[in-house]
Design a protein around this motif. Sequence first.
Motif, PDB file in Angstrom:
ATOM      1  N   UNK A   1      90.346  25.238 -28.701  1.00  0.00           N
ATOM      2  CA  UNK A   1      89.912  23.840 -28.793  1.00  0.00           C
ATOM      3  C   UNK A   1      89.338  23.571 -30.172  1.00  0.00           C
ATOM      4  N   UNK A   2      89.725  22.462 -30.761  1.00  0.00           N
ATOM      5  CA  UNK A   2      89.268  22.105 -32.113  1.00  0.00           C
ATOM      6  C   UNK A   2      88.066  21.167 -32.088  1.00  0.00           C
ATOM      7  N   UNK A   3      87.607  20.802 -30.892  1.00  0.00           N
ATOM      8  CA  UNK A   3      86.501  19.840 -30.767  1.00  0.00           C
ATOM      9  C   UNK A   3      85.175  20.557 -30.976  1.00  0.00           C
ATOM     10  N   UNK A   4      84.460  20.194 -32.017  1.00  0.00           N
ATOM     11  CA  UNK A   4      83.160  20.806 -32.311  1.00  0.00           C
ATOM     12  C   UNK A   4      82.009  19.817 -32.133  1.00  0.00           C
ATOM     13  N   UNK A   5      82.253  18.734 -31.437  1.00  0.00           N
ATOM     14  CA  UNK A   5      81.238  17.711 -31.208  1.00  0.00           C
ATOM     15  C   UNK A   5      80.087  18.297 -30.393  1.00  0.00           C
ATOM     16  N   UNK A   6      78.829  18.226 -30.911  1.00  0.00           N
ATOM     17  CA  UNK A   6      77.697  18.817 -30.191  1.00  0.00           C
ATOM     18  C   UNK A   6      77.156  17.914 -29.079  1.00  0.00           C
ATOM     19  N   UNK A   7      77.865  16.865 -28.751  1.00  0.00           N
ATOM     20  CA  UNK A   7      77.403  15.941 -27.723  1.00  0.00           C
ATOM     21  C   UNK A   7      77.123  16.683 -26.416  1.00  0.00           C
ATOM     22  N   UNK A   8      76.087  16.196 -25.668  1.00  0.00           N
ATOM     23  CA  UNK A   8      75.693  16.830 -24.411  1.00  0.00           C
ATOM     24  C   UNK A   8      76.843  16.876 -23.415  1.00  0.00           C
ATOM     25  N   UNK A   9      77.651  15.839 -23.387  1.00  0.00           N
ATOM     26  CA  UNK A   9      78.780  15.789 -22.461  1.00  0.00           C
ATOM     27  C   UNK A   9      79.783  16.895 -22.771  1.00  0.00           C
ATOM     28  N   UNK A  10      79.995  17.136 -24.060  1.00  0.00           N
ATOM     29  CA  UNK A  10      80.917  18.189 -24.461  1.00  0.00           C
ATOM     30  C   UNK A  10      80.365  19.555 -24.051  1.00  0.00           C
ATOM     31  N   UNK A  11      79.065  19.761 -24.265  1.00  0.00           N
ATOM     32  CA  UNK A  11      78.451  21.033 -23.893  1.00  0.00           C
ATOM     33  C   UNK A  11      78.526  21.239 -22.383  1.00  0.00           C
ATOM     34  N   UNK A  12      78.324  20.174 -21.606  1.00  0.00           N
ATOM     35  CA  UNK A  12      78.419  20.281 -20.154  1.00  0.00           C
ATOM     36  C   UNK A  12      79.843  20.637 -19.733  1.00  0.00           C
ATOM     37  N   UNK A  13      80.828  20.042 -20.412  1.00  0.00           N
ATOM     38  CA  UNK A  13      82.229  20.324 -20.107  1.00  0.00           C
ATOM     39  C   UNK A  13      82.557  21.790 -20.394  1.00  0.00           C
ATOM     40  N   UNK A  14      82.010  22.313 -21.496  1.00  0.00           N
ATOM     41  CA  UNK A  14      82.251  23.712 -21.839  1.00  0.00           C
ATOM     42  C   UNK A  14      81.608  24.639 -20.807  1.00  0.00           C
ATOM     43  N   UNK A  15      80.409  24.263 -20.341  1.00  0.00           N
ATOM     44  CA  UNK A  15      79.754  25.071 -19.311  1.00  0.00           C
ATOM     45  C   UNK A  15      80.571  25.048 -18.021  1.00  0.00           C
ATOM     46  N   UNK A  16      81.101  23.888 -17.656  1.00  0.00           N
ATOM     47  CA  UNK A  16      81.928  23.782 -16.458  1.00  0.00           C
ATOM     48  C   UNK A  16      83.202  24.615 -16.608  1.00  0.00           C
ATOM     49  N   UNK A  17      83.745  24.690 -17.836  1.00  0.00           N
ATOM     50  CA  UNK A  17      84.923  25.512 -18.083  1.00  0.00           C
ATOM     51  C   UNK A  17      84.643  26.981 -17.758  1.00  0.00           C
ATOM     52  N   UNK A  18      83.437  27.441 -18.086  1.00  0.00           N
ATOM     53  CA  UNK A  18      83.091  28.832 -17.787  1.00  0.00           C
ATOM     54  C   UNK A  18      83.058  29.064 -16.277  1.00  0.00           C
ATOM     55  N   UNK A  19      82.442  28.145 -15.522  1.00  0.00           N
ATOM     56  CA  UNK A  19      82.418  28.290 -14.067  1.00  0.00           C
ATOM     57  C   UNK A  19      83.835  28.261 -13.495  1.00  0.00           C
TER      58      UNK A  19
END
Length: 246
Positions: A110-128
């Motif tokens: 993924x090339x998206x490096x946006x530190x937005x909270x929504x993006x971080x939440x999406x990345x955490x959900x990806x791990x689950x």
Amino acid sequence: EALTGRGVLSRAMAALGTYRCIECNREAAELYRDYQRGVLRISICKSCQKPVDKYIEYDPVIILINAILCKAQAYRHILFNTKINIHGKLCVFCLLCEAYLRWLQLQDSSQNTDPDDLIRYAKEWDFYRMFGIASLEQTSFLVGIFITLWWMRPEMLKTKSDFILLLKALLLSSYGKLLLIPAVIWEHDYTPLCLAFIKVFVLISNSQAIRVTLNLNRMLPWLAIFFGLILENGVVYLFQKMGWDV
């Protein structure tokens, strides 16, 4: 000292009749005899006339090295003559390692490096999500093995305890997945090759665990693993058809 430290455990397991000779796999009444005043003598197997379990006086590091070398004697010692209850925790930790590896590869793509909270939440959900997928794949692999063994040799898995023992053996023999983390941390050009070697090592360990637990030849365990891999890859294909990154 090593023998003395296992005294209580040995008496408890003797009462359950769970000892096995690590050389010929025959049942044994005891691992050693205590003559008091620190005098201990390892029991001799009545069938093969060899020590029932030479590993009871070995250092745990030596036992681990022998297990890594996939020696049947070391596997019998661990599965039949010791009481290890870490298979559940080990399974979860191995799944976490595999989920982390997949999650990391997904982030790299993924090339998206946006530190937005929504993006971080999406990345955490990806791990689950990766943890759930890894769990389903592992379950499919195990189910494929059990179905094959039950179909080919139903007499080997007659009771619930037989299933539990084989499941425990398969989970413990998957410890090689722990190597996924250092392989990723020390990433280099040969990482894909390392991951392939880790996969092969885990499958070899699984095969040896099946062979030792059910006292089979080498062919049937590999056949069971082959069908387990087919079912596991079928689940992967299903996820890919659903449009999921796995």
